[in-house]
Design an enzyme around this catalytic site. Structure first.
Site, PDB file in Angstrom:
ATOM      1  N   GLY A 137       2.132   0.403 -22.810  1.00 37.45           N
ATOM      2  CA  GLY A 137       0.994  -0.612 -22.740  1.00 37.45           C
ATOM      3  C   GLY A 137       0.371  -0.256 -21.330  1.00 37.45           C
ATOM      4  O   GLY A 137       1.183  -0.023 -20.383  1.00 37.45           O
ATOM      5  N   ASP A 173       4.200  -4.348 -10.457  1.00 35.14           N
ATOM      6  CA  ASP A 173       3.392  -5.219  -9.832  1.00 35.14           C
ATOM      7  C   ASP A 173       1.867  -5.093 -10.348  1.00 35.14           C
ATOM      8  O   ASP A 173       0.850  -5.892  -9.910  1.00 35.14           O
ATOM      9  CB  ASP A 173       3.349  -5.231  -8.322  1.00 35.14           C
ATOM     10  CG  ASP A 173       2.931  -3.837  -7.652  1.00 35.14           C
ATOM     11  OD1 ASP A 173       2.638  -2.822  -8.818  1.00 35.14           O
ATOM     12  OD2 ASP A 173       3.225  -3.457  -6.821  1.00 35.14           O
ATOM     13  N   ASP A 201       2.604   9.068 -24.075  1.00 37.87           N
ATOM     14  CA  ASP A 201       1.627   8.223 -23.663  1.00 37.87           C
ATOM     15  C   ASP A 201       0.568   8.478 -22.518  1.00 37.87           C
ATOM     16  O   ASP A 201      -0.388   7.773 -22.394  1.00 37.87           O
ATOM     17  CB  ASP A 201       2.212   7.051 -22.891  1.00 37.87           C
ATOM     18  CG  ASP A 201       3.503   7.107 -21.991  1.00 37.87           C
ATOM     19  OD1 ASP A 201       3.989   8.118 -22.175  1.00 37.87           O
ATOM     20  OD2 ASP A 201       3.140   6.694 -20.764  1.00 37.87           O
TER      21      ASP A 201
HETATM   22  P1  AMP Z   1       2.382   6.356 -15.965  1.00 35.70           P
HETATM   23  O1  AMP Z   1       3.649   7.065 -15.763  1.00 35.70           O
HETATM   24  O2  AMP Z   1       1.733   6.038 -14.690  1.00 35.70           O
HETATM   25  O3  AMP Z   1       1.523   6.845 -17.055  1.00 35.70           O
HETATM   26  O4  AMP Z   1       2.894   4.804 -16.359  1.00 35.70           O
HETATM   27  C1  AMP Z   1       3.865   4.432 -17.480  1.00 35.70           C
HETATM   28  C2  AMP Z   1       3.737   3.190 -17.822  1.00 35.70           C
HETATM   29  O5  AMP Z   1       4.301   2.285 -16.422  1.00 35.70           O
HETATM   30  C3  AMP Z   1       2.444   2.783 -18.223  1.00 35.70           C
HETATM   31  O6  AMP Z   1       2.884   1.649 -19.166  1.00 35.70           O
HETATM   32  C4  AMP Z   1       2.112   2.056 -17.056  1.00 35.70           C
HETATM   33  O7  AMP Z   1       1.005   0.841 -17.206  1.00 35.70           O
HETATM   34  C5  AMP Z   1       3.161   1.224 -16.494  1.00 35.70           C
HETATM   35  N1  AMP Z   1       3.161   1.150 -14.906  1.00 35.70           N
HETATM   36  C6  AMP Z   1       2.918   2.156 -13.936  1.00 35.70           C
HETATM   37  N2  AMP Z   1       2.873   1.663 -12.615  1.00 35.70           N
HETATM   38  C7  AMP Z   1       2.702   0.340 -12.916  1.00 35.70           C
HETATM   39  C8  AMP Z   1       2.552  -0.809 -11.960  1.00 35.70           C
HETATM   40  N3  AMP Z   1       2.725  -0.540 -10.600  1.00 35.70           N
HETATM   41  N4  AMP Z   1       2.684  -2.055 -12.547  1.00 35.70           N
HETATM   42  C9  AMP Z   1       2.888  -2.160 -13.837  1.00 35.70           C
HETATM   43  N5  AMP Z   1       2.831  -1.322 -14.614  1.00 35.70           N
HETATM   44  C10 AMP Z   1       3.059   0.114 -14.327  1.00 35.70           C
HETATM   45 MG    MG Z   2       0.431   6.759 -18.327  1.00 36.19          MG
END
Ligand code: AMP
Ligand code: MG
Length: 472
Positions: A86, A121, A244
């Site tokens: 999410g 965060d 995702d």
């Molecule tokens: P990504 O690999 O950037 O597509 O992120 C994978 C998951 O980690 C997604 O659900 C993002 O919303 C969550 N996510 C990535 N960075 C953060 C962050 N700094 N704080 C909260 N959730 C994060």
């Molecule tokens: Mg992502």
């Protein structure tokens, strides 16, 4: 005049099972550092003083009509299923109908924690925000489907990770943020009703000419196979092709540790978190098939008799490699200036690519040089080019090179890693000159721009970027 965004929200109406309502968390001192006027024009976003735009796109002020929420999804990360991901740091403000007749999501990335943040965060660093801003806009200029960047705002806050870094919020625009992982979320929980609602919504929004789950699967396959071929044709490596991060629309999404190759090598990997090279350049077509198979598995859960659908779904997925190969051939034929199709073209192109890999040829400059007379100089052993060139000339039966069409398939400019690193460190100390210059030059990546030749240079040995980081 106040900032107007003509919201027309539909996703928020799907029901509470699809999202968690969440307002952006205000930031200390929002400062607008980039705003995309052209895109704002398409979206019908008007008015607004700089200060108000900083407040809105930094998350301190909610524009009229916004209905902010975090979207729910699941996904395979490096092959392992995570049933609950999410938006952990992104918020959908809502949708607008662009004046091109297309519906767009407007999303703030880095706008604070949500119900799905887990231990994160909810924030983003300035570096990755500016990187996504530049790269997504170049992708658009290259004619490759992508999310886009509307604004970037510095938050005036420090994000504590391995070390303190300035924080920022990116305003991202997408034809939607529906992912393979969105379908997986409902399928893996047996929430068949929501899976059906989502399928119908995705069809209406992206592929209104198809019907049923298998129609959608076929349409996503076609869009993804176009997308991957386009990436391959410009030497782009996404870096984190988790399910995702795979959009149903066929747009490039979730730019993290992505990169354009300098030296051509098929096994190139930049992402620091991709230690086994799962998402290496040359693996991208196979990974896209793997991701489509996950979508197929999710979609058939809504059918009366899933077993019956397996055969059709399998046939759809199995056809993808050949489709991607066709799209790849179309792209690479144009890159080497072939006017028609012959069976031996694939061998001719792969022969060139293996000679490029063996001779330390810069992917972008090597292809761009083909239309002029400088290609052989790109090879450590120019004779390796000469013997390929003989076959190339014979294939063209002496026809002159279609320089204009070749130059429209071989960009002169890409966002080179070492320039992006330099741009980020300058911006971190308040200097946006290189950021602005990159945006300007890369807006017309196929044009010769003699004043900006330095941006065409591959990195020197001490400038080579070994690894990219997603900054989460
Ligand atoms: P990504 O690999 O950037 O597509 O992120 C994978 C998951 O980690 C997604 O659900 C993002 O919303 C969550 N996510 C990535 N960075 C953060 C962050 N700094 N704080 C909260 N959730 C994060
Ligand atoms: Mg992502």
């Amino acid at each position: 005049m106040t900032l107007q965004i003509p919201f027309d929200n539909t996703f928020a109406q799907l029901g509470s099972g699809f999202h968690a309502k969440q307002r952006p968390t205000p930031v200390k001192e929002p400062r607008l550092v980039a705003f995309n006027e052209t895109l704002a024009g398409i979206l019908g976003v008007t008015g607004g003083e700089t200060q108000e735009m900083a407040a809105v796109f930094g998350g301190n002020q909610l524009p009229d009509g916004a209905d902010p929420l975090a979207q729910i999804y699941a996904g395979h990360q490096f092959g392992n299923f995570n049933p609950q991901l999410g938006d952990g740091r992104a918020l959908l403000l809502g949708e607008v109908m662009g004046n091109d007749g297309q519906r767009y999501d407007i999303q703030l990335k880095g706008a604070g924690p949500t119900a799905f943040s887990r231990n994160g965060d909810g924030r983003a660093w300035l570096g990755p925000v500016l990187r996504e801003y530049v790269v997504s806009e170049v992708m658009h200029a290259l004619g490759i489907p992508t999310t886009r960047a509307l604004a970037a705002v510095e938050t005036g806050e420090t994000i504590q990770r391995e070390r303190g870094r300035p924080g920022a919020v990116l305003t991202r625009v997408a034809s939607s943020h529906l992912r393979v992982g969105t379908f997986q979320f409902f399928a893996s929980r047996g929430q068949t009703e929501n899976l059906k609602i989502l399928t119908e919504y995705a069809i209406q929004r992206h592929h209104p000419d198809v019907s049923g789950p298998m129609g959608l699967l076929r349409a996503v396959r076609d869009a993804q196979s176009q997308l991957i071929a386009a990436w391959m044709s410009v030497g782009f490596i996404h870096g984190v092709m988790n399910t995702d991060n795979c959009a149903i629309s066929g747009e490039t999404i979730d730019y993290g540790p992505c990169a354009f190759m300098d030296l051509y090598h098929p096994n190139t990997v930049f992402s620091s978190i991709d230690q086994r090279g799962r998402y290496a350049y040359s693996n991208q077509p196979d990974i896209a098939v793997w991701n489509l198979a996950q979508l197929a598995t999710a979609l058939i859960q809504q059918l009366e008799d899933p077993q019956e659908a397996v055969e059709e779904a399998t046939e759809i997925v199995h056809a993808m490699p050949a489709l991607t190969e066709q799209n790849w051939l179309t792209r690479f034929r144009a890159k080497i200036g072939l006017p028609d199709e012959q069976a031996a073209d694939q061998a001719l192109i792969t022969d060139l690519l293996s000679r490029m890999a063996a001779n330390q040829v810069d992917f972008t400059n090597g292809f761009r040089a083909l239309s002029g007379a400088q290609a052989r100089a790109q090879f450590t052993d120019p004779a390796a080019f000469d013997s390929w060139e003989e076959k190339w000339v014979a294939r063209r039966q002496g026809e002159p090179l279609p320089e204009t069409s070749m130059n429209a398939a071989n960009p002169a400019f890409i966002p080179r890693n070492h320039q992006m690193e330099a741009m980020i460190s300058a911006a971190e100390s308040g200097d946006y000159d290189l950021f602005n210059r990159l945006n300007t030059v890369l807006a017309t990546p196929f044009a010769d721009q003699p004043d900006h030749k330095d941006l065409q240079q591959p990195p020197s040995a001490d400038q080579v970027v070994q690894a990219t980081f997603c900054g989460t």
